[in-house]
Design an enzyme around this catalytic site. Sequence first.
Site, PDB file in Angstrom:
ATOM      1  N   ARG A 153       0.844  -1.217   0.000  1.00 42.27           N
ATOM      2  CA  ARG A 153       0.000   0.000   0.000  1.00 42.27           C
ATOM      3  C   ARG A 153       0.873   1.259   0.000  1.00 42.27           C
ATOM      4  O   ARG A 153       0.563   2.253   0.664  1.00 42.27           O
ATOM      5  CB  ARG A 153      -0.939   0.037   1.211  1.00 42.27           C
ATOM      6  CG  ARG A 153      -1.873  -1.137   1.344  1.00 42.27           C
ATOM      7  CD  ARG A 153      -2.938  -1.159   0.244  1.00 42.27           C
ATOM      8  NE  ARG A 153      -3.928  -2.167   0.540  1.00 42.27           N
ATOM      9  CZ  ARG A 153      -3.819  -3.448   0.223  1.00 42.27           C
ATOM     10  NH1 ARG A 153      -2.757  -3.875  -0.446  1.00 42.27           N
ATOM     11  NH2 ARG A 153      -4.765  -4.309   0.541  1.00 42.27           N
ATOM     12  N   SER A 228     -10.507  -1.499   3.994  1.00 39.33           N
ATOM     13  CA  SER A 228      -9.679  -1.691   5.192  1.00 39.33           C
ATOM     14  C   SER A 228      -9.270  -0.325   5.714  1.00 39.33           C
ATOM     15  O   SER A 228      -8.702   0.477   4.972  1.00 39.33           O
ATOM     16  CB  SER A 228      -8.405  -2.461   4.852  1.00 39.33           C
ATOM     17  OG  SER A 228      -8.714  -3.767   4.462  1.00 39.33           O
ATOM     18  N   GLU A 330      -4.673   3.068   6.948  1.00 38.34           N
ATOM     19  CA  GLU A 330      -4.355   3.024   5.516  1.00 38.34           C
ATOM     20  C   GLU A 330      -5.080   4.188   4.832  1.00 38.34           C
ATOM     21  O   GLU A 330      -4.600   4.735   3.837  1.00 38.34           O
ATOM     22  CB  GLU A 330      -4.848   1.672   4.970  1.00 38.34           C
ATOM     23  CG  GLU A 330      -4.843   1.586   3.475  1.00 38.34           C
ATOM     24  CD  GLU A 330      -5.404   0.277   2.927  1.00 38.34           C
ATOM     25  OE1 GLU A 330      -5.184  -0.791   3.524  1.00 38.34           O
ATOM     26  OE2 GLU A 330      -6.056   0.342   1.885  1.00 38.34           O
TER      27      GLU A 330
END
Length: 334
Positions: A153, A228, A330
């Site tokens: 990520r 998420s 995130e």
Amino acid sequence: MTTFGIDAECGRLIEYDTAAELRELCKSGELDGALPLGGGSNILFTGACRDLTVIHCRNTAFSIRETDNCGIVEVSAAAGCVLDTLCEQTAAAGLWGLENLSGIPGEIGGAVVQNVGAYGAELGDVVARVNCLNVKTNEFVTLTGEECRYGYRDSVFKHHPAKEQLIVTEAVLTLRRDGVPNLSYSGLKERIGRMSGLNLSPTVMRGEVMAMRNGKLPDPKKTGSAGSFFKNPVVSLEFHAEIEKRYGDRVPGHKVTDSDGLERIKLSAAWLIDKSGCKQFSAGGASLWPLQPLVIVNTEGAATGADVINLEKQIIATVRTRFGVELVPEVIHI
Ligand code: EPU
């Protein structure tokens, strides 16, 4: 314009169609301090942003080009191209490479910045080049996949100076006609293993991935979220052993090799949140998705940015106290 469905107001929204148009906007100074927004699927506006200019690419075009290299196909997609449309269309064309990313919300521009991933695949695995406008020099630049420095990520676009200077206009992906299914995610391998006598195609894989997602994740059309909310924490082998000792049982995780070549353990943030007793936590209109507690949801559409932050803080503090692990979001906070 965000999948969380939380009210926020920016000062100005500029939508553009072509890279040339973007450059003109840049020349006239209109992009100073502007925030590029893709599908808004990994972002949280925490309050009023009336001084902010948001820019968004309206161009959804993509094209498929055969190469001289047998079996390899190049797919060029404008920043505004919806990732899942690209997954669907390339799978339908018999191309391998994007099928495991099926169902991920968002647009290509944001996806190449975030290096979206699911079920054993990451977009960075298939990125050949990314075309950008440098808003400081007003020049077009092309980064190779390697220059994008993809990690979990993570990419060069999330760090200074590229973060402030580059706006993605187009991505070129390398897909394959002669590819093989990526079954590195055990849950997917098990599903496929149960389907006997089937001719595996990218479209069949896409169907299985979608079925897995639908079983665990909220339907973005019905429940607001940004997927998420936290990253899965990556810890040293020693620290993993230490938390298992303190916990008195196995703490799930799997080995990853970091960019420095060292082996580490990627823990399951969902498991840590669950075992810390956070699953029932809520703050105002924000709560956790019962089947996948890594996802913070806008429960009934009335959550505020402050609610989400309150819940985030409660979760981080509780997991820290229980396991000594620091969860990192995130989702980008504005
Ligand atoms: N679990 C619990 N309690 C629960 C539910 C789940 O403990 O109530 C644990 C289980 O141990 C299970 C694990 O959570 O094994 C879930 O793992 P899974 O592989 O399904 O997903 P993840 O690791 O939580 C990551 C990505 C997702 C991606 C999936 C599938 C991150 C931050 N998330 O989640 O990506 O779809 O793997 O590959 O890496 C996103 O980035 O927005 C996203 C949804």
